[in-house]
Design an enzyme around this catalytic site. Structure first.
Site, mmCIF file in Angstrom:
data_model
loop_
_atom_site.group_PDB
_atom_site.id
_atom_site.type_symbol
_atom_site.label_atom_id
_atom_site.label_comp_id
_atom_site.label_asym_id
_atom_site.label_seq_id
_atom_site.Cartn_x
_atom_site.Cartn_y
_atom_site.Cartn_z
ATOM 1 N N ASP A 67 0.871 -1.180 0.000
ATOM 2 C CA ASP A 67 0.000 0.000 0.000
ATOM 3 C C ASP A 67 0.905 1.226 0.000
ATOM 4 O O ASP A 67 2.133 1.107 -0.029
ATOM 5 C CB ASP A 67 -0.916 -0.006 1.235
ATOM 6 C CG ASP A 67 -2.241 0.733 1.005
ATOM 7 O OD1 ASP A 67 -2.238 1.707 0.211
ATOM 8 O OD2 ASP A 67 -3.254 0.363 1.597
ATOM 9 N N ASP A 115 2.841 2.410 -5.292
ATOM 10 C CA ASP A 115 1.653 2.925 -5.965
ATOM 11 C C ASP A 115 1.102 1.838 -6.880
ATOM 12 O O ASP A 115 1.744 1.455 -7.857
ATOM 13 C CB ASP A 115 2.033 4.169 -6.774
ATOM 14 C CG ASP A 115 0.873 4.762 -7.554
ATOM 15 O OD1 ASP A 115 -0.260 4.246 -7.450
ATOM 16 O OD2 ASP A 115 1.100 5.755 -8.285
ATOM 17 N N PHE A 116 -0.097 1.328 -6.564
ATOM 18 C CA PHE A 116 -0.627 0.225 -7.373
ATOM 19 C C PHE A 116 -1.091 0.648 -8.757
ATOM 20 O O PHE A 116 -1.438 -0.186 -9.581
ATOM 21 C CB PHE A 116 -1.722 -0.567 -6.647
ATOM 22 C CG PHE A 116 -2.863 0.226 -6.045
ATOM 23 C CD1 PHE A 116 -3.453 1.277 -6.709
ATOM 24 C CD2 PHE A 116 -3.353 -0.131 -4.800
ATOM 25 C CE1 PHE A 116 -4.512 1.976 -6.157
ATOM 26 C CE2 PHE A 116 -4.426 0.551 -4.230
ATOM 27 C CZ PHE A 116 -5.002 1.608 -4.913
ATOM 28 N N HIS A 127 -13.568 -0.801 -5.642
ATOM 29 C CA HIS A 127 -14.815 -0.012 -5.598
ATOM 30 C C HIS A 127 -14.574 1.468 -5.302
ATOM 31 O O HIS A 127 -15.471 2.287 -5.469
ATOM 32 C CB HIS A 127 -15.818 -0.624 -4.611
ATOM 33 C CG HIS A 127 -15.524 -0.370 -3.165
ATOM 34 N ND1 HIS A 127 -16.476 -0.526 -2.178
ATOM 35 C CD2 HIS A 127 -14.393 0.023 -2.512
ATOM 36 C CE1 HIS A 127 -15.950 -0.228 -0.999
ATOM 37 N NE2 HIS A 127 -14.691 0.098 -1.185
#
Length: 352
Positions: A210, A237-238, A256
């Site tokens: 994360d 950073d995904f 979401h």
């Protein structure tokens, strides 16, 4: 469907007018609970009965005003007036203690905090324009705001851990994690989920991934769970890349938060990290196709919360499958892990 007249809706004989009146004033109890959590009233009362004056001194509050708040808290069972002006913790007050098992104190502070409070005030604008209320009010997106504001960010991260705790028991018993070698928890925050997974599968190793701020409290979570020696914590950073160390990639309540374009980007980064028979698991509420109103209300409210706060939304199974497909992932199955229409496990594999 239009009502033909007042009806009993299973709430103490309350008719339609009474029910809608309760909903109209529904924001008030939420704010009362939020302020009680902020003041730490449950923590103070955990030490025994206190007068309003003693509570005011302990919480840096005005005694007369605090007494009025305490009166409201007695209505909800959070506190009990044991004697004239003497209060003790009530049956509903336990989850507001910061050290209680299953505590919801940070969640109460998060839900009633400035960001959500003001964003929900912009609900009408979001409905009329399709825009993101938070973005319009604060001039930035929600996660950039958290990057610049450590205090609400810390509250958010702990609150998400509290929510995760609600589903971990069902998750770890409803999905076989032991068949994997290493799990990468993408966007896993303070590590509540991966700690539960690793406790369930002693032969499994993990990577918690994360932002630097997101994993700030992870070391303590993992140590408290006794799994720190089997879990590496990495910041990143995904949207850019995801660690390629696992054969299982888990994302809980991550996708979401984002619109379809950015959700697809996250899943593509996961697909790029995967190989062979690796699996990806999406754990999120699933937008139902139908059902009784009482069964879908949590998912529907969560969907509206995503609309005003982050610009994301809850997705149906078909929408998740389409999102997977665009990211190069084949949906292999969807398994409910909680009663009603709440969280489901959507599992995918690389599309051949």
């Amino acid at each position: 469907m239009q009502e033909s007249g007042p009806r009993n809706h299973g709430d103490g004989g309350m008719d339609a007018q009474g029910m809608i009146k309760r909903l109209i004033f529904g924001h008030m109890p939420a704010r009362v609970i939020h302020v009680a959590a902020r003041l730490g009233i449950a923590d103070v009362l955990d030490g025994g009965p206190r007068t309003a004056e003693q509570l005011a001194a302990a919480t840096s509050s005005d005694p007369a005003s605090l007494k009025r708040l305490l009166r409201a808290l007695t209505c909800f069972g959070v506190v009990v007036e044991q004697g004239p002006g003497v209060y003790t913790l009530g049956p509903m007050g336990g989850p507001l203690r910061s050290d209680a098992p299953g505590t919801l104190r940070e969640l109460a502070m998060h839900i009633g905090g400035e960001a959500l409070w003001q964003s929900w005030g912009g609900l009408e604008d979001s409905v009329r324009t399709g825009g993101n209320a938070f973005q319009k009010i604060f001039g930035t997106d929600y996660f950039e705001y958290l990057d610049r504001n450590p205090r609400p960010a810390a509250t958010f991260n702990v609150a998400m851990g509290e929510l995760t705790g609600d589903v971990t028991d069902r998750l770890v018993t409803g999905y076989d994690f032991s068949r994997f070698r290493a799990v990468v928890d993408v966007g896993g925050g303070n590590g509540t989920l991966i700690a539960a997974i690793l406790r369930t599968a002693p032969g499994l190793r993990g990577v918690l991934f994360d932002t630097a701020q997101g994993v700030e409290q992870a070391a303590k979570t993992l140590a408290d769970a006794g799994v720190a020696d089997r879990c590496e914590v990495r910041a990143g950073d995904f949207f850019t890349s995801v660690p390629g160390d696992g054969d299982l990639y888990v994302l809980k309540s991550v996708v979401h938060d984002w619109d379809d374009e950015r959700s697809e980007a996250i899943l593509r980064r996961c697909a790029e990290a995967m190989s062979g028979d690796d699996r990806i698991v999406l754990i999120e509420p699933s937008q139902p196709a139908g059902g009784e109103p009482g069964e879908i209300v949590n998912t529907v409210m969560s969907d509206l919360n995503m609309m005003v706060l982050t610009g994301g939304h809850e997705r149906s199974e078909a929408e998740i499958e389409a999102l997977f497909d665009r990211a190069g992932i084949r949906l292999t199955g969807v398994t409910p892990i909680q009663a009603g229409t709440s969280h489901n496990i959507a599992e995918g594999a690389l599309r051949s």
